[in-house]
Design a protein around this motif. Structure first.
Motif, PDB file in Angstrom:
ATOM      1  N   VAL A  11       2.554  53.135  12.581  1.00 31.55           N
ATOM      2  CA  VAL A  11       3.871  53.769  12.571  1.00 31.55           C
ATOM      3  C   VAL A  11       4.957  52.780  12.185  1.00 31.55           C
ATOM      4  O   VAL A  11       6.124  53.113  12.202  1.00 31.55           O
ATOM      5  CB  VAL A  11       4.214  54.398  13.946  1.00 31.55           C
ATOM      6  N   ALA A  12       4.585  51.566  11.819  1.00 28.16           N
ATOM      7  CA  ALA A  12       5.569  50.580  11.439  1.00 28.16           C
ATOM      8  C   ALA A  12       6.369  50.981  10.200  1.00 28.16           C
ATOM      9  O   ALA A  12       7.573  50.762  10.152  1.00 28.16           O
ATOM     10  CB  ALA A  12       4.897  49.225  11.217  1.00 28.16           C
ATOM     11  N   PRO A  13       5.779  51.594   9.127  1.00 30.45           N
ATOM     12  CA  PRO A  13       6.575  52.044   7.996  1.00 30.45           C
ATOM     13  C   PRO A  13       7.578  53.102   8.433  1.00 30.45           C
ATOM     14  O   PRO A  13       7.411  53.766   9.441  1.00 30.45           O
ATOM     15  CB  PRO A  13       5.535  52.637   7.034  1.00 30.45           C
ATOM     16  N   LYS A  14       8.650  53.255   7.639  1.00 27.92           N
ATOM     17  CA  LYS A  14       9.660  54.242   7.978  1.00 27.92           C
ATOM     18  C   LYS A  14       9.042  55.634   8.053  1.00 27.92           C
ATOM     19  O   LYS A  14       8.267  56.042   7.193  1.00 27.92           O
ATOM     20  CB  LYS A  14      10.784  54.227   6.945  1.00 27.92           C
ATOM     21  N   ALA A  15       9.405  56.384   9.096  1.00 30.79           N
ATOM     22  CA  ALA A  15       8.838  57.719   9.280  1.00 30.79           C
ATOM     23  C   ALA A  15       9.214  58.642   8.138  1.00 30.79           C
ATOM     24  O   ALA A  15       8.428  59.502   7.734  1.00 30.79           O
ATOM     25  CB  ALA A  15       9.315  58.301  10.615  1.00 30.79           C
ATOM     26  N   GLN A 101      16.779  58.170  12.773  1.00 31.33           N
ATOM     27  CA  GLN A 101      18.024  58.928  12.830  1.00 31.33           C
ATOM     28  C   GLN A 101      19.086  58.187  13.640  1.00 31.33           C
ATOM     29  O   GLN A 101      20.275  58.258  13.349  1.00 31.33           O
ATOM     30  CB  GLN A 101      17.777  60.312  13.448  1.00 31.33           C
ATOM     31  N   MET A 102      18.630  57.457  14.638  1.00 27.95           N
ATOM     32  CA  MET A 102      19.546  56.689  15.486  1.00 27.95           C
ATOM     33  C   MET A 102      19.882  55.325  14.887  1.00 27.95           C
ATOM     34  O   MET A 102      20.665  54.579  15.449  1.00 27.95           O
ATOM     35  CB  MET A 102      18.921  56.509  16.869  1.00 27.95           C
ATOM     36  N   GLY A 103      19.226  54.994  13.745  1.00 22.17           N
ATOM     37  CA  GLY A 103      19.514  53.729  13.076  1.00 22.17           C
ATOM     38  C   GLY A 103      18.832  52.525  13.675  1.00 22.17           C
ATOM     39  O   GLY A 103      19.227  51.378  13.392  1.00 22.17           O
ATOM     40  N   LEU A 104      17.786  52.737  14.461  1.00 19.02           N
ATOM     41  CA  LEU A 104      17.116  51.596  15.094  1.00 19.02           C
ATOM     42  C   LEU A 104      16.438  50.687  14.078  1.00 19.02           C
ATOM     43  O   LEU A 104      16.238  49.500  14.339  1.00 19.02           O
ATOM     44  CB  LEU A 104      16.089  52.094  16.116  1.00 19.02           C
ATOM     45  N   LYS A 106      17.713  49.729  11.400  1.00 22.56           N
ATOM     46  CA  LYS A 106      18.747  48.946  10.705  1.00 22.56           C
ATOM     47  C   LYS A 106      19.140  47.704  11.489  1.00 22.56           C
ATOM     48  O   LYS A 106      19.900  46.877  11.016  1.00 22.56           O
ATOM     49  CB  LYS A 106      20.007  49.806  10.475  1.00 22.56           C
ATOM     50  N   ARG A 107      18.637  47.586  12.693  1.00 19.65           N
ATOM     51  CA  ARG A 107      18.988  46.431  13.518  1.00 19.65           C
ATOM     52  C   ARG A 107      18.245  45.178  13.046  1.00 19.65           C
ATOM     53  O   ARG A 107      17.150  45.262  12.486  1.00 19.65           O
ATOM     54  CB  ARG A 107      18.634  46.687  14.986  1.00 19.65           C
ATOM     55  N   ALA A 108      18.840  44.003  13.290  1.00 18.29           N
ATOM     56  CA  ALA A 108      18.209  42.741  12.882  1.00 18.29           C
ATOM     57  C   ALA A 108      16.879  42.527  13.599  1.00 18.29           C
ATOM     58  O   ALA A 108      15.932  41.969  13.036  1.00 18.29           O
ATOM     59  CB  ALA A 108      19.157  41.566  13.176  1.00 18.29           C
TER      60      ALA A 108
END
Length: 315
Positions: A11-15, A101-104, A106-108
């Motif tokens: 599940v590591a790749p973007k859903a 959807q929550m942008g998780l 995008k975090r460093a």
């Protein structure tokens, strides 16, 4: 790699990308392997910003796609395990989609987690590859090991007397001995049992039966439980280093008094023979597999030398 850690890697790749890829591939044919294995209603690439759109779309994971996932993480997973894995995988895709959807993603911290996941997956894949290589043992390798280590496969039928190291304390547990008295009693007890072992050896050489000798050893030691059987089968590899020498004796020979972690032992060799190659084939295969695995892993580990800054890690 267990199914839990494997699932994390899957599940590591973007859903969103995974859903789009799975949907597009599921429409490419109509073979049995293209039949749906998992259907997730409400999850697809256009569901990120529209609840209405989400209710009208779905992600389909075909049987062939699911099989590729299983092959990648745990090929021998039984049928029941596959169902459980499929349920966890579907749940993880839904949660990953929500996380995006929550942008998780995008975090460093996400980028560092992905780097770590990549390292872990590659490390696990290398170990698996080495294990598969190490297990490829030829018949000639097995035969060569058997010929070159024939002594390892000797088996002996023996009688054995075990003499406990110390006597059971005859004093009531209600009596409290001083440290000096306890030390004196322990020393006297050990010397008495050592002397008894010497006496039993002389009786064994004189031809007395080992069953009677074992009973006397327990009687002198103050042990009330039933005496153990004296007849047994042994091999060189099953003996402690201090007793391996008995395998060099001939039938009828009696060993000297030998040290045992809990006392002393005396052996009489009744018969000796060598196990056949067929009897030890699997044993040799495991020995060679284990040694090849150990050697190859050492080669990999020796190819680079990590060092840690102790001043940093001591903080």
């Amino acid at each position: 790699m267990n199914s839990t850690s494997a699932l994390a890697g899957q599940v590591a790749p973007k859903a969103e990308d995974a859903a789009h890829d799975l949907n597009s591939k599921s429409r490419t044919g109509n073979t049995a392997s293209d039949k749906a294995a998992i259907t997730i209603t409400g999850l697809c690439s256009n569901s990120l910003n529209s609840k209405a759109a989400a209710s009208n779309c779905k992600t389909v994971i075909t049987q062939s796609q699911f099989q590729r996932i299983i092959d990648a993480v745990e090929p021998n997973l039984p049928a029941r395990g596959r169902r459980e894995f499929a349920e966890r995988y579907a749940d993880a895709l839904v949660m990953a989609n929500k996380a995006e959807q929550m942008g998780l993603d995008k975090r460093a911290i996400y980028e560092e987690q992905m780097k770590l996941a990549r390292v872990q997956i590659l490390s696990q894949d290398l170990k698996k590859l080495i294990q598969e290589w190490a297990a490829q043992i030829s018949d000639s390798d097995i035969e060569d090991y058997y010929r070159n280590n024939i002594a390892r496969f000797e088996k002996a039928e023996v009688d054995r007397v075990f003499v406990p190291k110390i006597r059971s304390t005859p004093i009531s547990s209600d009596v409290k001995l001083s440290d000096a008295d306890q030390q004196r009693y322990s020393g006297e007890s050990q010397q008495a049992m050592k002397n008894e072992a010497t006496t039993l050896y002389s009786r064994a050489v004189a031809g007395e039966g080992f069953t009677e000798l074992q009973a006397d050893a327990y009687r002198v030691a103050g042990i009330k439980t039933a005496t153990p059987a004296t007849s047994m089968l042994i091999r060189r590899v099953s003996l402690p280093p201090s007793q391996v020498s008995i395998m060099n004796l001939k039938s009828g020979d009696i060993s000297s008094v030998l040290a045992d972690p809990n006392g002393y032992v005396i052996y009489r060799i009744k018969a000796k023979y060598v196990l056949s190659l067929d009897q030890v084939r699997e044993e040799i295969k495991e020995i060679l597999r284990s040694q090849r695995l150990k050697d190859k892993m050492r080669d990999v580990e020796d190819s680079a030398t990590p060092s840690l800054d102790e001043s940093y890690f001591a903080r």
